[in-house]
Write an enzyme that holds these catalytic residues in place. Structure first.
Site, PDB file in Angstrom:
ATOM      1  N   SER A  56       1.290  -1.354  -0.309  1.00  0.00           N
ATOM      2  CA  SER A  56       0.130  -0.210  -0.217  1.00  0.00           C
ATOM      3  C   SER A  56       0.839   1.088   0.073  1.00  0.00           C
ATOM      4  O   SER A  56       2.109   1.278   0.778  1.00  0.00           O
ATOM      5  CB  SER A  56      -0.883   0.092   0.774  1.00  0.00           C
ATOM      6  OG  SER A  56      -1.644   1.433   1.247  1.00  0.00           O
ATOM      7  N   GLN A  59      -0.093  -0.262  -4.781  1.00  0.00           N
ATOM      8  CA  GLN A  59      -1.019   0.179  -4.912  1.00  0.00           C
ATOM      9  C   GLN A  59      -1.318   1.566  -4.519  1.00  0.00           C
ATOM     10  O   GLN A  59      -0.236   1.815  -3.560  1.00  0.00           O
ATOM     11  CB  GLN A  59      -2.407  -0.670  -3.886  1.00  0.00           C
ATOM     12  CG  GLN A  59      -3.536   0.199  -3.683  1.00  0.00           C
ATOM     13  CD  GLN A  59      -3.813   1.062  -2.656  1.00  0.00           C
ATOM     14  OE1 GLN A  59      -2.291   1.732  -1.654  1.00  0.00           O
ATOM     15  NE2 GLN A  59      -4.232   2.459  -2.612  1.00  0.00           N
ATOM     16  N   TYR A  93      -2.661   5.285  -4.249  1.00  0.00           N
ATOM     17  CA  TYR A  93      -3.345   6.147  -4.004  1.00  0.00           C
ATOM     18  C   TYR A  93      -2.463   7.751  -4.344  1.00  0.00           C
ATOM     19  O   TYR A  93      -1.629   8.032  -3.942  1.00  0.00           O
ATOM     20  CB  TYR A  93      -3.938   6.339  -2.075  1.00  0.00           C
ATOM     21  CG  TYR A  93      -4.421   5.482  -1.992  1.00  0.00           C
ATOM     22  CD1 TYR A  93      -5.696   5.359  -1.931  1.00  0.00           C
ATOM     23  CD2 TYR A  93      -3.567   4.998  -0.496  1.00  0.00           C
ATOM     24  CE1 TYR A  93      -6.224   4.449  -1.087  1.00  0.00           C
ATOM     25  CE2 TYR A  93      -3.938   4.135   0.405  1.00  0.00           C
ATOM     26  CZ  TYR A  93      -5.871   3.807   0.333  1.00  0.00           C
ATOM     27  OH  TYR A  93      -6.150   2.445   1.348  1.00  0.00           O
ATOM     28  N   THR A 112      -6.339   2.631  -6.630  1.00  0.00           N
ATOM     29  CA  THR A 112      -7.094   3.208  -6.284  1.00  0.00           C
ATOM     30  C   THR A 112      -7.950   4.384  -6.095  1.00  0.00           C
ATOM     31  O   THR A 112      -7.425   5.695  -6.070  1.00  0.00           O
ATOM     32  CB  THR A 112      -7.115   2.853  -4.457  1.00  0.00           C
ATOM     33  OG1 THR A 112      -6.587   1.449  -3.828  1.00  0.00           O
ATOM     34  CG2 THR A 112      -8.716   2.016  -3.539  1.00  0.00           C
ATOM     35  N   LYS A 119      -8.455   0.243  -8.218  1.00  0.00           N
ATOM     36  CA  LYS A 119      -9.588  -0.652  -7.260  1.00  0.00           C
ATOM     37  C   LYS A 119     -10.487  -0.262  -7.517  1.00  0.00           C
ATOM     38  O   LYS A 119     -10.298   0.976  -6.424  1.00  0.00           O
ATOM     39  CB  LYS A 119      -8.468  -1.202  -6.232  1.00  0.00           C
ATOM     40  CG  LYS A 119      -8.933  -1.863  -5.516  1.00  0.00           C
ATOM     41  CD  LYS A 119      -7.708  -2.723  -4.353  1.00  0.00           C
ATOM     42  CE  LYS A 119      -7.819  -3.224  -3.209  1.00  0.00           C
ATOM     43  NZ  LYS A 119      -8.926  -2.315  -2.279  1.00  0.00           N
ATOM     44  N   HIS A 154     -13.148  -2.079  -0.507  1.00  0.00           N
ATOM     45  CA  HIS A 154     -12.585  -0.964   0.268  1.00  0.00           C
ATOM     46  C   HIS A 154     -12.600  -2.157   2.217  1.00  0.00           C
ATOM     47  O   HIS A 154     -12.128  -1.446   2.605  1.00  0.00           O
ATOM     48  CB  HIS A 154     -12.566   0.338   0.743  1.00  0.00           C
ATOM     49  CG  HIS A 154     -11.669   1.089   0.942  1.00  0.00           C
ATOM     50  ND1 HIS A 154     -10.289   1.883  -0.513  1.00  0.00           N
ATOM     51  CD2 HIS A 154     -10.452   0.695   2.221  1.00  0.00           C
ATOM     52  CE1 HIS A 154      -9.806   2.297   0.771  1.00  0.00           C
ATOM     53  NE2 HIS A 154      -8.857   1.580   1.693  1.00  0.00           N
ATOM     54  N   ASP A 198     -12.590  -8.654  -3.993  1.00  0.00           N
ATOM     55  CA  ASP A 198     -11.746  -8.495  -2.492  1.00  0.00           C
ATOM     56  C   ASP A 198     -13.323  -7.970  -1.743  1.00  0.00           C
ATOM     57  O   ASP A 198     -14.507  -7.559  -2.677  1.00  0.00           O
ATOM     58  CB  ASP A 198     -11.033  -8.120  -2.291  1.00  0.00           C
ATOM     59  CG  ASP A 198     -10.913  -6.255  -2.078  1.00  0.00           C
ATOM     60  OD1 ASP A 198      -9.998  -5.880  -1.637  1.00  0.00           O
ATOM     61  OD2 ASP A 198     -12.226  -5.861  -2.776  1.00  0.00           O
ATOM     62  N   ILE A 242     -14.201 -12.027   2.134  1.00  0.00           N
ATOM     63  CA  ILE A 242     -13.928 -13.177   1.966  1.00  0.00           C
ATOM     64  C   ILE A 242     -12.881 -13.455   3.329  1.00  0.00           C
ATOM     65  O   ILE A 242     -11.403 -12.879   4.148  1.00  0.00           O
ATOM     66  CB  ILE A 242     -12.314 -13.137   0.718  1.00  0.00           C
ATOM     67  CG1 ILE A 242     -12.572 -13.224  -0.692  1.00  0.00           C
ATOM     68  CG2 ILE A 242     -11.768 -14.596   0.841  1.00  0.00           C
ATOM     69  CD1 ILE A 242     -12.366 -13.312  -1.425  1.00  0.00           C
ATOM     70  N   MET A 243     -13.231 -14.467   3.492  1.00  0.00           N
ATOM     71  CA  MET A 243     -12.658 -15.161   4.861  1.00  0.00           C
ATOM     72  C   MET A 243     -12.445 -16.639   5.061  1.00  0.00           C
ATOM     73  O   MET A 243     -12.364 -17.338   5.800  1.00  0.00           O
ATOM     74  CB  MET A 243     -13.926 -15.121   6.110  1.00  0.00           C
ATOM     75  CG  MET A 243     -13.914 -13.226   7.165  1.00  0.00           C
ATOM     76  SD  MET A 243     -12.069 -13.506   7.921  1.00  0.00           S
ATOM     77  CE  MET A 243     -12.621 -14.098   9.647  1.00  0.00           C
ATOM     78  N   ARG A 257      -8.276  -8.658   5.687  1.00  0.00           N
ATOM     79  CA  ARG A 257      -8.308  -8.799   7.038  1.00  0.00           C
ATOM     80  C   ARG A 257      -7.389 -10.745   7.444  1.00  0.00           C
ATOM     81  O   ARG A 257      -6.758 -10.619   8.192  1.00  0.00           O
ATOM     82  CB  ARG A 257      -9.054  -8.588   7.876  1.00  0.00           C
ATOM     83  CG  ARG A 257     -10.029  -7.054   7.589  1.00  0.00           C
ATOM     84  CD  ARG A 257     -11.283  -6.992   7.613  1.00  0.00           C
ATOM     85  NE  ARG A 257     -11.668  -6.073   8.126  1.00  0.00           N
ATOM     86  CZ  ARG A 257     -11.914  -4.850   7.362  1.00  0.00           C
ATOM     87  NH1 ARG A 257     -12.459  -5.299   6.013  1.00  0.00           N
ATOM     88  NH2 ARG A 257     -13.180  -3.830   7.352  1.00  0.00           N
TER      89      ARG A 257
END
Length: 413
Positions: free
Chosen positions: A135, A157, A159, A185, A275, A299, A330, A333-334, A354
């Site tokens: 990030s 990624q 910003y 993003t 994204k 996000h 995304d 998803i767990m 996460r």
């Protein structure tokens, strides 16, 4: 029924004890059999501010809850009597191979979750043969990630900041460090209202207050690692002293438009992915601007609460754009079953955020390895039970999205 006194020879096979594992971290992680188990361990071992920053979402956290619920509301349709003795979990994505149909999503401030931070994630991703994403708000430099994952695939990624020279300077550093894909993003014209951070008074860097000291007492390892390793440094700025919301609002550029995509595209030699796509119209429009891929994402529920559910959006986007661009999904998803459901519903690839961070907080590099292994095991098991021997065989016939929320049609004039 006759009875007898047990003989020692009968008891011997029952008296085999597991060898004691002296490594406490390995003992903890061996008890985690799903990502939720890693989350429980992470919550016990991580200060409240850092854990809630990871675990929380915007406002009422409805977007995140709905995204996870959408995966729970999946119905699979297995095929029987298929040879699944040999399984191929690999995919081709954005010009390269991934051993599994998921990669690690970009996450900010990662060394706050655990002192090993992005280096743990990047090295674990490299070992697993999957991409790692850094990030703009990461706490390890592009050069540091490349050092931790020298032979793997690294993505950066972006910003877009108000200081565009600074933004493109980071892009140039990532390119020089061998990163092959740029994730732009686009859902951050302003920071979302992440209320857990506000209630916790969470700041960058974490501040020692009576509350944080009290919270630290049962979590000495985290604080020891935090206080005895290098101070937090960011890929995008040299230092910061304030709340996360203030930092994000000071950085994000609310003037960015579609025209900027082509400008960035002209300056990056690798693959370019957008994204934060949340509507079919925007998906088609960015593809018309020449990007190589899109990420359907809200996000992680951390920006606009009540945002569209990416998994629900996926079938319509796939119907329009499959084969014209690469579709990544995304948010929510767990489990490995969630990954399989997303691929079957039309995604080419997925990203986990996460789920990886819970592993990181639970046990550093070994925790990330465990998270990846849990997801891998679940993917393999789900594919076998569906009767598919490769990711390429997954298709919409294997999955139904059961609709819990239904839209109310607008009135007709």
């Amino acid at each position: 029924m006759s009875r007898r006194v047990p003989r020692p020879a009968d008891l011997a096979p029952l008296m085999r004890f597991r060898r004691f594992e002296p490594d406490a971290r390995k003992r903890r992680l061996s008890k985690a059999h799903k990502i939720a188990d890693l989350r429980d361990i992470a919550k016990r071992r991580t200060p409240k501010g850092a854990f809630d920053y990871t675990d929380g979402a915007a406002e009422l956290e409805l977007s995140l809850a709905r995204a996870r619920q959408a995966f729970e509301d999946v119905e699979f349709h297995p095929a029987i009597l298929r040879d699944v003795s040999q399984l191929d979990t690999s995919v081709e994505i954005l010009g390269g191979n991934s051993a599994l149909p998921f990669g690690i999503a970009p996450t900010g401030f990662t060394r706050m979750m655990h002192a090993e931070g992005e280096r743990a994630g990047a090295s674990a991703a490299g070992a697993a043969g999957i991409p790692f994403s850094l990030s703009t708000l990461g706490t390890t430099s592009p050069e540091g990630v490349a050092e931790a994952n020298p032979r793997g695939r690294n993505w950066f990624q972006l910003y877009m900041q108000k200081n565009r020279d600074a933004s493109m300077g980071l892009v140039e550093r990532a390119e020089a460090a061998g990163f092959d894909t740029l994730l732009i993003t686009v859902d951050v014209p302003a920071a979302g209202a992440r209320l857990r951070d506000s209630y916790n008074g969470f700041s960058i860097p974490p501040q020692l207050t009576p509350g944080t000291v009290l919270n630290a007492i049962p979590r000495p390892e985290w604080w020891w690692n935090f206080l005895t390793t290098e101070p937090l440094q960011f890929a995008s700025l040299s230092e910061w002293d304030g709340t996360i919301g203030e930092l994000l609002d000071s950085l994000f550029d609310p003037t960015m438009t579609f025209d900027d995509l082509e400008w960035i595209r002209d300056q990056w030699k690798g693959k370019v992915v957008v994204k934060g796509i949340q509507t079919l119209d925007d998906a088609k429009r960015v593809v018309d601007h020449g990007v190589d891929g899109i990420v359907l994402s809200n996000h992680g529920g951390r920006q606009l609460d009540r945002a569209p559910i990416p998994f629900h959006l996926l079938p319509s986007v796939a119907a329009e754009l499959k084969g014209k661009t690469e579709i990544v999904l995304d948010t929510g998803i767990m489990s490995g079953a969630d990954v399989v459901a997303a691929i079957a519903a039309g995604a080419d690839f997925t990203l986990v955020g996460r789920a990886y961070l819970y592993g990181l907080m639970a046990g550093g590099r070994e925790g990330v390895d465990r998270a990846i292994e849990i997801l891998r095991t679940e993917i393999v098991r789900t594919m076998k039970l569906l009767g598919v021997a490769s990711v390429a065989e997954l298709n919409p016939d294997h999955v139904t999205q059961l609709q819990r929320l239904t839209r109310i049609a607008p009135p007709v004039d």
